[in-house]
Structures are given as C-alpha cells and as structure tokens.
Design a protein around this motif. Structure first.
Motif, PDB file in Angstrom:
ATOM      1  N   GLY A  42     -19.168 -46.295  54.740  1.00 32.76           N
ATOM      2  CA  GLY A  42     -20.578 -46.029  55.000  1.00 32.76           C
ATOM      3  C   GLY A  42     -20.963 -44.619  54.603  1.00 32.76           C
ATOM      4  O   GLY A  42     -20.175 -43.686  54.750  1.00 32.76           O
ATOM      5  N   VAL A  43     -22.176 -44.489  54.073  1.00 24.74           N
ATOM      6  CA  VAL A  43     -22.713 -43.194  53.657  1.00 24.74           C
ATOM      7  C   VAL A  43     -24.116 -43.072  54.237  1.00 24.74           C
ATOM      8  O   VAL A  43     -24.942 -43.969  54.061  1.00 24.74           O
ATOM      9  CB  VAL A  43     -22.762 -43.076  52.119  1.00 24.74           C
ATOM     10  N   TRP A  44     -24.363 -41.963  54.923  1.00 23.01           N
ATOM     11  CA  TRP A  44     -25.686 -41.673  55.458  1.00 23.01           C
ATOM     12  C   TRP A  44     -26.267 -40.497  54.685  1.00 23.01           C
ATOM     13  O   TRP A  44     -25.669 -39.421  54.647  1.00 23.01           O
ATOM     14  CB  TRP A  44     -25.610 -41.329  56.943  1.00 23.01           C
ATOM     15  N   LEU A  45     -27.421 -40.728  54.085  1.00 21.01           N
ATOM     16  CA  LEU A  45     -28.118 -39.680  53.348  1.00 21.01           C
ATOM     17  C   LEU A  45     -29.442 -39.386  54.024  1.00 21.01           C
ATOM     18  O   LEU A  45     -30.154 -40.291  54.448  1.00 21.01           O
ATOM     19  CB  LEU A  45     -28.398 -40.121  51.906  1.00 21.01           C
ATOM     20  N   GLU A  46     -29.764 -38.104  54.087  1.00 18.97           N
ATOM     21  CA  GLU A  46     -31.065 -37.682  54.591  1.00 18.97           C
ATOM     22  C   GLU A  46     -31.893 -37.267  53.381  1.00 18.97           C
ATOM     23  O   GLU A  46     -31.485 -36.384  52.625  1.00 18.97           O
ATOM     24  CB  GLU A  46     -30.887 -36.518  55.551  1.00 18.97           C
ATOM     25  N   ILE A  47     -33.013 -37.941  53.198  1.00 20.88           N
ATOM     26  CA  ILE A  47     -33.863 -37.681  52.032  1.00 20.88           C
ATOM     27  C   ILE A  47     -35.207 -37.160  52.512  1.00 20.88           C
ATOM     28  O   ILE A  47     -35.850 -37.780  53.365  1.00 20.88           O
ATOM     29  CB  ILE A  47     -34.059 -38.962  51.193  1.00 20.88           C
ATOM     30  N   GLY A  48     -35.611 -36.041  51.969  1.00 25.26           N
ATOM     31  CA  GLY A  48     -36.907 -35.468  52.312  1.00 25.26           C
ATOM     32  C   GLY A  48     -38.049 -36.331  51.799  1.00 25.26           C
ATOM     33  O   GLY A  48     -37.969 -36.904  50.709  1.00 25.26           O
ATOM     34  N   ALA A  49     -39.096 -36.411  52.575  1.00 25.63           N
ATOM     35  CA  ALA A  49     -40.241 -37.250  52.230  1.00 25.63           C
ATOM     36  C   ALA A  49     -40.906 -36.825  50.923  1.00 25.63           C
ATOM     37  O   ALA A  49     -41.564 -37.628  50.268  1.00 25.63           O
ATOM     38  CB  ALA A  49     -41.270 -37.220  53.362  1.00 25.63           C
ATOM     39  N   LEU A  50     -40.721 -35.571  50.527  1.00 25.12           N
ATOM     40  CA  LEU A  50     -41.350 -35.066  49.309  1.00 25.12           C
ATOM     41  C   LEU A  50     -40.362 -34.930  48.152  1.00 25.12           C
ATOM     42  O   LEU A  50     -40.628 -34.255  47.171  1.00 25.12           O
ATOM     43  CB  LEU A  50     -42.008 -33.710  49.589  1.00 25.12           C
ATOM     44  N   SER A  51     -39.213 -35.579  48.258  1.00 22.29           N
ATOM     45  CA  SER A  51     -38.158 -35.434  47.253  1.00 22.29           C
ATOM     46  C   SER A  51     -38.413 -36.244  45.984  1.00 22.29           C
ATOM     47  O   SER A  51     -37.709 -36.069  44.998  1.00 22.29           O
ATOM     48  CB  SER A  51     -36.812 -35.837  47.843  1.00 22.29           C
ATOM     49  N   CYS A  52     -39.379 -37.143  46.007  1.00 28.53           N
ATOM     50  CA  CYS A  52     -39.705 -38.003  44.855  1.00 28.53           C
ATOM     51  C   CYS A  52     -38.528 -38.891  44.455  1.00 28.53           C
ATOM     52  O   CYS A  52     -38.336 -39.188  43.285  1.00 28.53           O
ATOM     53  CB  CYS A  52     -40.176 -37.169  43.666  1.00 28.53           C
ATOM     54  N   GLU A  95     -43.390 -26.597  53.657  1.00 29.28           N
ATOM     55  CA  GLU A  95     -42.064 -25.987  53.700  1.00 29.28           C
ATOM     56  C   GLU A  95     -41.020 -27.095  53.795  1.00 29.28           C
ATOM     57  O   GLU A  95     -40.995 -27.852  54.747  1.00 29.28           O
ATOM     58  CB  GLU A  95     -41.951 -25.049  54.894  1.00 29.28           C
ATOM     59  N   GLY A  96     -40.167 -27.174  52.789  1.00 32.25           N
ATOM     60  CA  GLY A  96     -39.083 -28.157  52.789  1.00 32.25           C
ATOM     61  C   GLY A  96     -39.557 -29.557  52.499  1.00 32.25           C
ATOM     62  O   GLY A  96     -40.638 -29.778  51.954  1.00 32.25           O
ATOM     63  N   GLY A  97     -38.710 -30.503  52.855  1.00 31.47           N
ATOM     64  CA  GLY A  97     -39.046 -31.906  52.665  1.00 31.47           C
ATOM     65  C   GLY A  97     -38.711 -32.454  51.298  1.00 31.47           C
ATOM     66  O   GLY A  97     -39.012 -33.598  51.001  1.00 31.47           O
ATOM     67  N   ASP A  98     -38.070 -31.634  50.448  1.00 30.11           N
ATOM     68  CA  ASP A  98     -37.774 -32.101  49.095  1.00 30.11           C
ATOM     69  C   ASP A  98     -36.267 -32.176  48.840  1.00 30.11           C
ATOM     70  O   ASP A  98     -35.822 -32.237  47.712  1.00 30.11           O
ATOM     71  CB  ASP A  98     -38.434 -31.199  48.059  1.00 30.11           C
ATOM     72  N   SER A  99     -35.496 -32.227  49.908  1.00 29.93           N
ATOM     73  CA  SER A  99     -34.039 -32.187  49.756  1.00 29.93           C
ATOM     74  C   SER A  99     -33.410 -33.576  49.887  1.00 29.93           C
ATOM     75  O   SER A  99     -34.022 -34.522  50.365  1.00 29.93           O
ATOM     76  CB  SER A  99     -33.435 -31.259  50.805  1.00 29.93           C
ATOM     77  N   LEU A 100     -32.171 -33.646  49.448  1.00 32.70           N
ATOM     78  CA  LEU A 100     -31.329 -34.816  49.643  1.00 32.70           C
ATOM     79  C   LEU A 100     -30.016 -34.275  50.187  1.00 32.70           C
ATOM     80  O   LEU A 100     -29.416 -33.398  49.582  1.00 32.70           O
ATOM     81  CB  LEU A 100     -31.111 -35.563  48.330  1.00 32.70           C
ATOM     82  N   ARG A 101     -29.598 -34.773  51.352  1.00 37.54           N
ATOM     83  CA  ARG A 101     -28.426 -34.209  52.015  1.00 37.54           C
ATOM     84  C   ARG A 101     -27.497 -35.322  52.469  1.00 37.54           C
ATOM     85  O   ARG A 101     -27.936 -36.313  53.056  1.00 37.54           O
ATOM     86  CB  ARG A 101     -28.878 -33.396  53.214  1.00 37.54           C
ATOM     87  N   LEU A 102     -26.219 -35.159  52.171  1.00 38.44           N
ATOM     88  CA  LEU A 102     -25.206 -36.072  52.669  1.00 38.44           C
ATOM     89  C   LEU A 102     -24.984 -35.733  54.137  1.00 38.44           C
ATOM     90  O   LEU A 102     -24.544 -34.640  54.472  1.00 38.44           O
ATOM     91  CB  LEU A 102     -23.904 -35.912  51.878  1.00 38.44           C
ATOM     92  N   LYS A 103     -25.346 -36.635  55.007  1.00 44.82           N
ATOM     93  CA  LYS A 103     -25.311 -36.361  56.439  1.00 44.82           C
ATOM     94  C   LYS A 103     -24.007 -36.806  57.087  1.00 44.82           C
ATOM     95  O   LYS A 103     -23.459 -36.101  57.912  1.00 44.82           O
ATOM     96  CB  LYS A 103     -26.486 -37.061  57.108  1.00 44.82           C
ATOM     97  N   GLU A 104     -23.489 -37.988  56.688  1.00 46.67           N
ATOM     98  CA  GLU A 104     -22.312 -38.519  57.369  1.00 46.67           C
ATOM     99  C   GLU A 104     -21.587 -39.515  56.462  1.00 46.67           C
ATOM    100  O   GLU A 104     -22.218 -40.211  55.676  1.00 46.67           O
ATOM    101  CB  GLU A 104     -22.763 -39.214  58.651  1.00 46.67           C
ATOM    102  N   LEU A 105     -20.271 -39.578  56.625  1.00 46.08           N
ATOM    103  CA  LEU A 105     -19.453 -40.576  55.949  1.00 46.08           C
ATOM    104  C   LEU A 105     -18.683 -41.358  57.001  1.00 46.08           C
ATOM    105  O   LEU A 105     -18.183 -40.794  57.963  1.00 46.08           O
ATOM    106  CB  LEU A 105     -18.433 -39.921  55.007  1.00 46.08           C
ATOM    107  N   GLU A 106     -18.606 -42.672  56.788  1.00 45.64           N
ATOM    108  CA  GLU A 106     -17.756 -43.527  57.610  1.00 45.64           C
ATOM    109  C   GLU A 106     -16.573 -43.901  56.733  1.00 45.64           C
ATOM    110  O   GLU A 106     -16.764 -44.358  55.615  1.00 45.64           O
ATOM    111  CB  GLU A 106     -18.523 -44.764  58.029  1.00 45.64           C
ATOM    112  N   VAL A 107     -15.375 -43.676  57.239  1.00 41.82           N
ATOM    113  CA  VAL A 107     -14.164 -43.857  56.415  1.00 41.82           C
ATOM    114  C   VAL A 107     -13.129 -44.691  57.147  1.00 41.82           C
ATOM    115  O   VAL A 107     -13.172 -44.873  58.363  1.00 41.82           O
ATOM    116  CB  VAL A 107     -13.560 -42.504  56.016  1.00 41.82           C
ATOM    117  N   GLU A 108     -12.152 -45.161  56.353  1.00 37.45           N
ATOM    118  CA  GLU A 108     -10.990 -45.870  56.914  1.00 37.45           C
ATOM    119  C   GLU A 108      -9.766 -45.036  56.633  1.00 37.45           C
ATOM    120  O   GLU A 108      -9.662 -44.362  55.648  1.00 37.45           O
ATOM    121  CB  GLU A 108     -10.816 -47.233  56.237  1.00 37.45           C
TER     122      GLU A 108
END
Length: 113
Positions: A28-38, A100-113
């Motif tokens: 599993g991969v959780w990404l946080e994407i800013g609303a203004l990131s296009c 201010e902000g809202g244009d980023s893409l950030r790897l928030k969390e990984l689920e691993v085995e």
C-alpha cells in the motif's frame, strides 16, 4: 502529462525506502496531493500502475489523500482553505487571496510485508 514523471519520482522514493528498510513487498502507498497540484488522478493512477510493474510495488493499493491549500485574505485577514486558484474568501467573498502551498505531492505512508 507530468503525471508520468511524478510517478517515476514517487517510485524512486519508494525504492529508496525499500532498500533502506530491507523490505520485500510494498502492498500500500498513501500519497498526499495538494488541491492545487494540477495532478489528474485517473492519469496518475494509470501511470503509477504501469511504473510499478516489475518492482516491489507491483499490485500495491494506491491511496490518494487530497490536501487543501491555505490562503490569506488581504481584505479581511482571514486564513481560509481553497481548492482552486480562483477561489474567493468564504468570509468576505474577496478575490484578493495570497495562496500558500497546496501544490505539493508527498509520499505519506507505505504498507509493506
């Protein structure tokens, strides 16, 4: 289509983390994407699936969390959340917002085995 390069960069970060923590499989991969990131979500999901083929992340679940941008209103001094560049202040309806902000893409969390 910048989604392709974003997916490749995301996968590079995932692979770095996998090596650093001696992981065999990413489920599993959780990404946080800013609303203004296009970032077009359907295009990103398609590219991400292709980029992950043949890697430790192949077949993983992609979870996308949208993060609103914040703006400061020049007219009423309110700090507000915005979801697009041409938003108005919900307090005074002004268009004079400093976003201010809202244009980023950030790897928030990984689920691993």
């Amino acid at each position: 289509m910048h989604e392709v390069s974003l997916c490749q960069s995301t996968l590079e970060i995932i692979e770095q983390q996998v090596k650093q923590h001696d992981v065999n499989k990413v489920t599993g991969v959780w990404l946080e994407i800013g609303a203004l990131s296009c970032v077009e979500e359907s295009a990103f999901r398609f590219c991400f699936d292709i980029a992950c083929r043949g890697t430790v992340a192949q077949g993983c679940q992609l979870h996308i969390i949208y993060h609103p941008a914040q703006a400061w209103c020049w007219d009423c001094s309110a700090i507000v959340e915005v979801s697009e560049h041409q938003s108005t202040c919900p307090t005074c309806q002004s268009l004079n917002l400093k976003i201010e902000g809202g244009d980023s893409l950030r790897l928030k969390e990984l689920e691993v085995e």
